[in-house]
Design a protein around this motif. Structure first.
Motif, PDB file in Angstrom:
ATOM      1  N   THR A 159      30.697  23.853 -17.564  1.00  0.00           N
ATOM      2  CA  THR A 159      29.796  24.705 -16.742  1.00  0.00           C
ATOM      3  C   THR A 159      29.764  24.701 -15.341  1.00  0.00           C
ATOM      4  N   ALA A 205      30.186  34.683 -16.113  1.00  0.00           N
ATOM      5  CA  ALA A 205      30.293  33.699 -17.164  1.00  0.00           C
ATOM      6  C   ALA A 205      31.127  34.453 -18.358  1.00  0.00           C
ATOM      7  N   ALA A 226      25.913  36.125 -12.038  1.00  0.00           N
ATOM      8  CA  ALA A 226      26.283  34.861 -12.871  1.00  0.00           C
ATOM      9  C   ALA A 226      26.772  35.345 -14.476  1.00  0.00           C
ATOM     10  N   ASP A 227      25.770  36.067 -15.019  1.00  0.00           N
ATOM     11  CA  ASP A 227      26.349  36.682 -16.484  1.00  0.00           C
ATOM     12  C   ASP A 227      27.727  36.979 -16.516  1.00  0.00           C
ATOM     13  N   ARG A 256      21.897  36.107  -9.369  1.00  0.00           N
ATOM     14  CA  ARG A 256      21.633  36.088 -11.189  1.00  0.00           C
ATOM     15  C   ARG A 256      22.172  37.405 -11.561  1.00  0.00           C
ATOM     16  N   ILE A 292      25.384  28.724 -14.203  1.00  0.00           N
ATOM     17  CA  ILE A 292      23.976  28.459 -14.355  1.00  0.00           C
ATOM     18  C   ILE A 292      23.714  28.581 -12.541  1.00  0.00           C
ATOM     19  N   VAL A 293      22.503  28.977 -12.301  1.00  0.00           N
ATOM     20  CA  VAL A 293      22.046  29.305 -10.993  1.00  0.00           C
ATOM     21  C   VAL A 293      21.172  27.846 -10.539  1.00  0.00           C
ATOM     22  N   ASP A 294      21.199  27.367  -9.472  1.00  0.00           N
ATOM     23  CA  ASP A 294      20.375  26.384  -9.036  1.00  0.00           C
ATOM     24  C   ASP A 294      19.876  26.345  -7.704  1.00  0.00           C
ATOM     25  N   ARG A 323      28.000  25.484 -11.524  1.00  0.00           N
ATOM     26  CA  ARG A 323      26.749  25.743 -11.012  1.00  0.00           C
ATOM     27  C   ARG A 323      26.663  26.393  -9.653  1.00  0.00           C
ATOM     28  N   ALA A 349      29.849  28.527 -19.139  1.00  0.00           N
ATOM     29  CA  ALA A 349      28.604  29.110 -18.575  1.00  0.00           C
ATOM     30  C   ALA A 349      28.384  28.871 -17.141  1.00  0.00           C
TER      31      ALA A 349
END
Length: 321
Positions: free
Chosen positions: A32, A57, A53-54, A50, A65-67, A34, A63
């Motif tokens: 993953t 990926a 991100a998809d 966001r 992910i957004v943090d 981040r 994967a």
């Protein structure tokens, strides 16, 4: 003989360590990724991240992910990435404030050591007002502010952010004095604006456009040199104050020491995402301009802007309380 054997083993160990970056780059990514956004959810950086991100990926086969790590004018989240392992699994999505922060704050990291990956998009700041404000245009605001020093309130996404610098520049070029209120992210500023707690706010277009269309916010001006396609009837600040031009950009950085093959892999993934018609159309609809740059081009842009903001902060004697 034992010494020779020891030296041979040491040489092998050094060779193995030296080969680690190349090996990790070869199979990158295999877990993953981040993306740290150093702002609260809802702001321009968060919206862009966001959206990307998809697509990233799907392209990378891992994967993404957004943090969100808001706080201290993006310093907390940026510091987390600056301290992360240089393996491409923790990266930063931030905005152009990263080039002005070194001159406004004492930072726990070296901004110049971060590795620029690519710029993604740019967007001017949008100055909007609550319907209850006693002005409905920029000219009315300037007239009101001159007659009522420090009475007009304007929110920003945080001290040192472009929204703050946009408000400072507006005051200096117009000879007015506003009351500038700093928030921890544009989402918080927008919440108080919608509630009528402040009269105005600078921010990126995505957070404002739907509220403008619903009549809940009044657009006053665009901070860039040109009007934007999403709101073609909204004038630029420069139409009233010639020379005013501030544009926010959004880009990805990797931790210091990240291997070039990993940086290139990330850049290519972002480039393919930006080439997707769905992504580019959404960015334009939300008031952004697609601005893909190679790592080398982005590096030059970042360094040029750091030098420009250094001069701006010094010349205007800006200080963060």
């Amino acid at each position: 003989m034992n010494v020779q054997r020891l030296l041979a083993q040491l040489a092998l160990s050094i060779g193995a360590v030296a080969a680690l970056p190349a090996a990790s780059a070869a199979d990158y990514p295999n877990r993953t990724i981040r993306i740290v956004v150093p702002f609260a959810p809802g702001g321009g950086s968060d919206v862009v991240t966001r959206l990307m991100a998809d697509k990233m990926a799907a392209d990378l086969g891992a994967a993404v992910i957004v943090d969100n790590k808001p706080g201290a004018s993006s310093i907390i989240g940026t510091d987390a990435v600056a301290r992360a392992a240089p393996d491409g699994y923790t990266i930063l999505m931030t905005n152009s404030a990263i080039t002005s922060n070194p001159w406004l704050f004492k930072l726990p990291f070296d901004t110049a050591a971060l590795v620029p990956v690519t710029m993604i998009a740019s967007a001017p700041q949008l100055l909007v007002a609550h319907p209850s404000a006693p002005f409905k245009t920029l000219k009315e605001l300037l007239a009101y502010a001159k007659a009522n020093p420090e009475k007009a309130t304007v929110g920003t996404a945080g001290a040192g952010q472009l929204s703050h610098l946009a408000a400072e520049q507006l005051q200096r070029m117009s000879g007015t004095r506003l009351t500038v209120v700093h928030y921890k992210g544009s989402g918080n500023s927008q919440g108080d604006l919608m509630a009528g707690q402040i009269q105005m706010s600078f921010g990126t277009a995505p957070g404002f456009i739907q509220h403008i269309k619903n009549g809940k916010l009044v657009p006053l001006a665009v901070s860039g040199a040109e009007r934007i396609d999403a709101l073609p009837d909204v004038p630029t600040v420069a139409e009233s104050l010639p020379g005013y031009d501030l544009v926010n950009w959004f880009g990805i950085f990797a931790p210091p020491g990240t291997p070039a093959p990993i940086v290139e892999r990330l850049y290519q993934s972002v480039s393919r995402a930006l080439a997707n018609p769905e992504v580019s159309a959404r960015l334009v609809k939300d008031g952004f301009k697609v601005r893909s740059m190679s790592p080398a081009q982005f590096d030059r842009t970042v360094r040029d802007e750091m030098a420009s903001w250094q001069k701006f902060v010094k010349d205007n004697k800006l200080k963060i309380d």
